[in-house]
Scaffold this active site. Sequence first.
Site, PDB file in Angstrom:
ATOM      1  N   TRP A 189     -95.458 -41.101 -44.338  1.00 39.53           N
ATOM      2  CA  TRP A 189     -94.364 -40.164 -44.166  1.00 39.53           C
ATOM      3  C   TRP A 189     -94.332 -39.224 -45.337  1.00 39.53           C
ATOM      4  CZ3 TRP A 189     -92.228 -40.031 -39.540  1.00 39.53           C
ATOM      5  CH2 TRP A 189     -92.202 -41.184 -38.764  1.00 39.53           C
ATOM      6  N   LEU A 239     -90.877 -37.689 -29.871  1.00 37.85           N
ATOM      7  CA  LEU A 239     -89.985 -36.536 -29.821  1.00 37.85           C
ATOM      8  C   LEU A 239     -88.653 -36.789 -29.127  1.00 37.85           C
ATOM      9  CD1 LEU A 239     -92.506 -33.600 -29.323  1.00 37.85           C
ATOM     10  CD2 LEU A 239     -91.457 -34.418 -31.436  1.00 37.85           C
ATOM     11  N   GLU A 261     -59.303 -21.706 -23.475  1.00 37.42           N
ATOM     12  CA  GLU A 261     -57.998 -21.073 -23.279  1.00 37.42           C
ATOM     13  C   GLU A 261     -57.205 -21.812 -22.195  1.00 37.42           C
ATOM     14  OE1 GLU A 261     -61.019 -19.836 -23.213  1.00 37.42           O
ATOM     15  OE2 GLU A 261     -61.095 -17.690 -23.604  1.00 37.42           O
TER      16      GLU A 261
HETATM   17  C1  AOF Z   1     -67.109 -21.465 -22.043  1.00 36.66           C
HETATM   18  N1  AOF Z   1     -66.026 -22.017 -22.627  1.00 36.66           N
HETATM   19  O1  AOF Z   1     -64.034 -21.877 -23.596  1.00 36.66           O
HETATM   20  C2  AOF Z   1     -65.107 -19.890 -22.984  1.00 36.66           C
HETATM   21  C3  AOF Z   1     -66.265 -19.297 -22.399  1.00 36.66           C
HETATM   22  O2  AOF Z   1     -69.780 -20.442 -16.159  1.00 36.66           O
HETATM   23  P1  AOF Z   1     -68.457 -20.463 -16.819  1.00 36.66           P
HETATM   24  O3  AOF Z   1     -67.340 -20.098 -15.913  1.00 36.66           O
HETATM   25  O4  AOF Z   1     -68.177 -21.765 -17.540  1.00 36.66           O
HETATM   26  O5  AOF Z   1     -68.464 -19.300 -17.920  1.00 36.66           O
HETATM   27  C4  AOF Z   1     -69.214 -19.394 -19.096  1.00 36.66           C
HETATM   28  C5  AOF Z   1     -69.051 -18.121 -19.917  1.00 36.66           C
HETATM   29  O6  AOF Z   1     -67.677 -17.845 -20.189  1.00 36.66           O
HETATM   30  C6  AOF Z   1     -69.694 -18.210 -21.271  1.00 36.66           C
HETATM   31  O7  AOF Z   1     -71.046 -17.841 -21.215  1.00 36.66           O
HETATM   32  C7  AOF Z   1     -68.885 -17.238 -22.135  1.00 36.66           C
HETATM   33  O8  AOF Z   1     -69.400 -15.938 -21.992  1.00 36.66           O
HETATM   34  C8  AOF Z   1     -67.505 -17.255 -21.481  1.00 36.66           C
HETATM   35  N2  AOF Z   1     -66.428 -17.952 -22.295  1.00 36.66           N
HETATM   36  N3  AOF Z   1     -67.217 -20.148 -21.943  1.00 36.66           N
HETATM   37  O9  AOF Z   1     -68.013 -22.159 -21.640  1.00 36.66           O
HETATM   38  C9  AOF Z   1     -65.012 -21.302 -23.089  1.00 36.66           C
HETATM   39  N4  AOF Z   1     -64.090 -19.150 -23.436  1.00 36.66           N
HETATM   40 ZN    ZN Z   2     -63.203 -18.263 -19.994  1.00 36.01          ZN
END
Ligand code: AOF
Ligand code: ZN
Length: 345
Positions: free
Chosen positions: A177, A211, A57
């Site tokens: 394989w 791996l 966003e």
């Molecule tokens: C993301 N990317 O575009 C949106 C997320 O640790 P932070 O501040 O990066 O927050 C991560 C959390 O934010 C993620 O687990 C999810 O719940 C929310 N939204 N996260 O990495 C994004 N919109």
């Molecule tokens: Zn966010």
Amino acid sequence: MPTETTAYEAPMRRALELALNGPAYGVNPQVGAVLVNDNFEILAEGWHMGAGTDHAEVAALKALAAKGISPVGLTAVVTLEPCNHTGRTGPCALALVEAGVARVVFAVADPGEASARGADTLRAAGIEVVDGVLATEAEEQGRVWLTANRLGRPFVTLKWAASIDGRSAAEDGTSKWISGPESRADTHLRRTQVDAILVGTNTVLVDDPELTARKPNGELFEHQPLRVILGETKIEGNYRIFNDAAETVHYETRSIHGALAELWARGVRHVWVEGGPKVASKFVKMGLFDELLVYQAPMLIGGERTSMRNLGVETMSEAIALEFNEVRLLGNDIFIRATPLKGAN
Ligand code: AOF
Ligand code: ZN
């Protein structure tokens, strides 16, 4: 004012496409966002590039600002409910409120304890919120991160190659394989998208697998999953899993729950179990798998070395019911993606 939510499907489709630009592995989700005007024209786009970077966003708002366009009165279309918390970055719900958007459209709710309920924050600020647009598509695309966060444990993929009669090795233990080059290339590509690859001690001792995730020319992919050995048997010696191409940990335990909890604490959200049959069967027996990837080769091996050991299925009514989500030819093999049939097991 447009209230017909189907009109948001086209921008949401674009947002879902943008989300895929971010990494599929790691603690954060793949998220895409677009800002549209009342004619549903996309004015700016953004996606999340991985933990610690701008959320989708915010990336879209910045892209809009760079074009010198005001966000006031626009609609934000996002694949995931905007977050409500301050993590590595600030809350997106507030960023959208401050930007002055009129409407926020999202596909699926955020399952995180701290990050959820951004929709409430938006509504409280007088912003119109529309949820569930292309929810099925977003659920499917985001299934790994969404499932892991809902369950509080890594998403578990089981992968094996087998003959058409379901054997993963010949009587002498050889298995190279079974699947063809296209299948093996597909496996390597998928390995680069997971956080960890797990094998039992026996697989290390018998197969000595490296791996790593490699390109067809043998070169390593940029992202290498953590290599995990599970089991109490001590492993000493010069096994390839200990080379410096990637990190390796050995959990000297038989507890799958324990290992998954430790992996979660390390930031692993997607673990891919590569064998052998004993370890894979344990995951199945415990109901700890979310997805099965099988490469089935046009050959017969016969004998005792089946892909699965005893699963405790004594009679047909106890068989573990799956559904096929994807079935296609891959080179000369059949690629199958199956998941546990919901409500059946
Ligand atoms: C993301 N990317 O575009 C949106 C997320 O640790 P932070 O501040 O990066 O927050 C991560 C959390 O934010 C993620 O687990 C999810 O719940 C929310 N939204 N996260 O990495 C994004 N919109
Ligand atoms: Zn966010």
